[in-house]
Design a protein around this motif. Structure first.
Motif, mmCIF file in Angstrom:
data_model
loop_
_atom_site.group_PDB
_atom_site.id
_atom_site.type_symbol
_atom_site.label_atom_id
_atom_site.label_comp_id
_atom_site.label_asym_id
_atom_site.label_seq_id
_atom_site.Cartn_x
_atom_site.Cartn_y
_atom_site.Cartn_z
ATOM 1 N N ILE A 121 17.432 6.882 60.209
ATOM 2 C CA ILE A 121 18.581 6.808 59.302
ATOM 3 C C ILE A 121 19.869 7.086 60.057
ATOM 4 C CG2 ILE A 121 19.669 7.882 57.291
ATOM 5 C CD1 ILE A 121 16.869 8.359 56.174
ATOM 6 N N ILE A 122 19.806 8.089 60.926
ATOM 7 C CA ILE A 122 20.990 8.433 61.709
ATOM 8 C C ILE A 122 21.388 7.266 62.598
ATOM 9 C CG2 ILE A 122 21.854 9.948 63.531
ATOM 10 C CD1 ILE A 122 20.118 12.168 62.361
ATOM 11 N N LEU A 123 20.388 6.638 63.216
ATOM 12 C CA LEU A 123 20.683 5.513 64.092
ATOM 13 C C LEU A 123 21.270 4.346 63.309
ATOM 14 C CD1 LEU A 123 17.539 5.551 66.418
ATOM 15 C CD2 LEU A 123 19.863 6.257 66.986
ATOM 16 N N ILE A 124 20.695 4.079 62.118
ATOM 17 C CA ILE A 124 21.207 2.980 61.285
ATOM 18 C C ILE A 124 22.641 3.285 60.865
ATOM 19 C CG2 ILE A 124 20.940 1.797 59.077
ATOM 20 C CD1 ILE A 124 17.913 2.160 59.405
ATOM 21 N N SER A 125 22.874 4.556 60.468
ATOM 22 C CA SER A 125 24.237 4.944 60.072
ATOM 23 C C SER A 125 25.209 4.773 61.231
ATOM 24 C CB SER A 125 24.234 6.400 59.586
ATOM 25 O OG SER A 125 23.363 6.560 58.473
ATOM 26 N N ALA A 126 24.743 5.176 62.407
ATOM 27 C CA ALA A 126 25.607 5.045 63.580
ATOM 28 C C ALA A 126 25.926 3.580 63.851
ATOM 29 C CB ALA A 126 24.936 5.684 64.797
ATOM 30 N N VAL A 127 24.885 2.710 63.711
ATOM 31 C CA VAL A 127 25.111 1.283 63.917
ATOM 32 C C VAL A 127 26.083 0.734 62.877
ATOM 33 C CG1 VAL A 127 24.013 -0.989 63.874
ATOM 34 C CG2 VAL A 127 22.897 0.912 65.060
ATOM 35 N N PHE A 128 25.920 1.186 61.605
ATOM 36 C CA PHE A 128 26.819 0.727 60.533
ATOM 37 C C PHE A 128 28.261 1.133 60.835
ATOM 38 C CE2 PHE A 128 29.029 1.621 56.520
ATOM 39 C CZ PHE A 128 29.000 0.346 55.957
ATOM 40 N N VAL A 129 28.432 2.398 61.257
ATOM 41 C CA VAL A 129 29.777 2.874 61.592
ATOM 42 C C VAL A 129 30.361 2.043 62.733
ATOM 43 C CG1 VAL A 129 31.083 4.820 62.509
ATOM 44 C CG2 VAL A 129 29.365 5.202 60.728
ATOM 45 N N LEU A 130 29.530 1.746 63.740
ATOM 46 C CA LEU A 130 30.007 0.941 64.865
ATOM 47 C C LEU A 130 30.410 -0.458 64.410
ATOM 48 C CD1 LEU A 130 27.457 1.950 67.661
ATOM 49 C CD2 LEU A 130 29.866 2.609 67.481
ATOM 50 N N VAL A 131 29.609 -1.029 63.465
ATOM 51 C CA VAL A 131 29.942 -2.361 62.950
ATOM 52 C C VAL A 131 31.269 -2.324 62.205
ATOM 53 C CG1 VAL A 131 29.239 -4.156 61.311
ATOM 54 C CG2 VAL A 131 27.549 -3.156 62.862
ATOM 55 N N VAL A 132 31.467 -1.283 61.359
ATOM 56 C CA VAL A 132 32.723 -1.158 60.609
ATOM 57 C C VAL A 132 33.903 -1.027 61.571
ATOM 58 C CG1 VAL A 132 34.035 0.313 59.036
ATOM 59 C CG2 VAL A 132 31.621 -0.193 58.567
ATOM 60 N N ILE A 133 33.718 -0.178 62.583
ATOM 61 C CA ILE A 133 34.785 0.002 63.558
ATOM 62 C C ILE A 133 35.083 -1.306 64.286
ATOM 63 C CG2 ILE A 133 35.404 1.158 65.718
ATOM 64 C CD1 ILE A 133 33.847 3.592 64.730
ATOM 65 N N ALA A 134 33.996 -2.035 64.640
ATOM 66 C CA ALA A 134 34.193 -3.309 65.316
ATOM 67 C C ALA A 134 34.940 -4.291 64.415
ATOM 68 C CB ALA A 134 32.838 -3.895 65.729
ATOM 69 N N GLY A 135 34.593 -4.301 63.086
ATOM 70 C CA GLY A 135 35.304 -5.179 62.155
ATOM 71 C C GLY A 135 36.781 -4.827 62.046
ATOM 72 N N MET A 136 37.053 -3.514 62.006
ATOM 73 C CA MET A 136 38.450 -3.087 61.943
ATOM 74 C C MET A 136 39.205 -3.504 63.201
ATOM 75 S SD MET A 136 37.875 0.718 60.305
ATOM 76 C CE MET A 136 39.616 1.129 60.407
ATOM 77 N N LEU A 137 38.536 -3.371 64.334
ATOM 78 C CA LEU A 137 39.184 -3.775 65.580
ATOM 79 C C LEU A 137 39.444 -5.273 65.607
ATOM 80 C CD1 LEU A 137 37.225 -1.584 68.160
ATOM 81 C CD2 LEU A 137 39.577 -1.272 67.401
ATOM 82 N N ILE A 138 38.464 -6.053 65.119
ATOM 83 C CA ILE A 138 38.649 -7.509 65.084
ATOM 84 C C ILE A 138 39.797 -7.889 64.158
ATOM 85 C CG2 ILE A 138 37.569 -9.680 64.377
ATOM 86 C CD1 ILE A 138 34.895 -8.499 65.326
#
Length: 333
Positions: A239-256
């Motif tokens: 769960i922690i890993l999935i959450s971390a991946v989700f956060v990274l995806v959100v951050i990547a979307g914001m950066l894009i």
């Protein structure tokens, strides 16, 4: 004939007795050296006599073909056939050779220098040698603990590595209370730089401090890691890993999105810049046209001034003529 034989026996006896008077000596116990430092390999003649005129040879008797470490002959060092790894690291003190001391200085000791050496001294009438065992001690790198995942029951796999030790060190795991823990797997390898060790262990304790300690004689290095204060749970970890991946995806979307917005703004700025450049070109053209018009007007002005000046001159001449005629008329009356 008997006299000749007797003379030969006497000479042989004298030579043999003289040869028995001298011996090459060193240390009975091994010489201990520390990697990176210098060490003296002892070798001397007893009783003390000068060995300047003799042949002094140091070689590794434990290696194939007894490879040369250092050679002194004919009052100079001759190391053309010296082992490559010893180049520039061996030295005989020539002043000490006068005192019968043929000890070898070996600088920047390496683990590969460990072994059996032989000091061989030869004169015209005798020769002898002595064996010197060298033991090298090397303190390796501090141990490194890495987390190697979880098992199905929630246990945490830990791995401890270290390298560059000689002789082989002792690696042990300890808990917070200093109680030794049994390693599950152990690996030991040796190369020219020394021993490398790797031990693994699985930890089930909560909020525990685990130590990895490596000992070698009077040296000890240690590293520690603090485990979680909750029971290790692979599901929770997922769960922690999935959450971390989700956060990274959100951050990547914001950066894009930020990059897209910046690109749009940059495009608008480029359009404004091009518009300003076009207006600047138009103004330059208008300036050139006005400069040309001013030049034309200047020419017209110059032409008018010339015509006005010419007419003025004519009027002045006509005025002078009339005045002259009037003057002449008055004189006739």
């Amino acid at each position: 004939m008997k006299f000749i034989c007797l003379t030969f026996l006497i000479i042989y006896g004298i030579t043999d007795s003289r040869s028995e008077q001298y011996e090459v000596v060193g240390f009975v116990d091994p010489v201990f050296a520390v990697a990176g430092e210098d060490v003296i390999l002892p070798c001397s003649v007893k009783p003390s006599i000068s060995v300047e005129d003799m042949r002094v040879e140091w070689f590794r008797s434990d290696l194939k073909d007894s490879q040369l470490v250092h050679l002194y002959e004919d009052h100079e060092d001759g190391n053309a056939e010296q082992i490559e790894s010893y180049r520039g690291r061996t030295e005989l003190t020539h002043q000490e050779l006068e005192r019968g001391n043929a000890s070898l200085r070996l600088s920047s000791v390496r683990v590969s220098d460990e072994g059996r050496y032989k000091c061989f001294i030869q004169s015209k009438s005798w020769y002898d040698d002595v064996t010197v065992d060298v033991s090298v001690e090397a303190v390796g790198r501090p141990p490194v603990i890495t987390v190697d995942g979880f098992d199905d029951s929630g246990g945490l796999h830990l791995q401890c590595d270290s390298e560059g030790w000689n002789p082989e060190p002792v690696l042990e795991w300890l808990n917070r209370e200093g109680v030794r823990l049994s390693s599950e797997t152990t690996e030991t390898h040796r190369n020219t730089d020394g021993f490398s060790v790797r031990h693994t262990i699985t930890v089930y304790e909560r909020n525990s401090k685990i130590h990895c300690r490596i000992r070698l004689r009077h040296h000890m290095l240690e590293t520690q890691i603090i485990t979680s204060n909750k029971r290790f749970n692979p599901g929770r970890t997922s769960i922690i890993l999935i959450s971390a991946v989700f956060v990274l995806v959100v951050i990547a979307g914001m950066l894009i999105a930020a990059c897209v917005r910046k690109n749009r703004e940059l495009g608008q700025l480029n359009n404004e810049n091009r518009k300003i450049e076009r207006e600047h070109d138009d103004l330059q053209k208008e300036k050139s046209r006005m400069q040309q018009e001013c030049g034309r007007l200047q020419n017209v002005r110059s032409r008018i001034q010339q015509e006005f000046s010419s007419e003025h001159d004519q009027l002045e001449q006509e005025k002078s003529r009339i005045q002259q005629e009037m003057k002449t008329g008055k004189e006739d009356k």
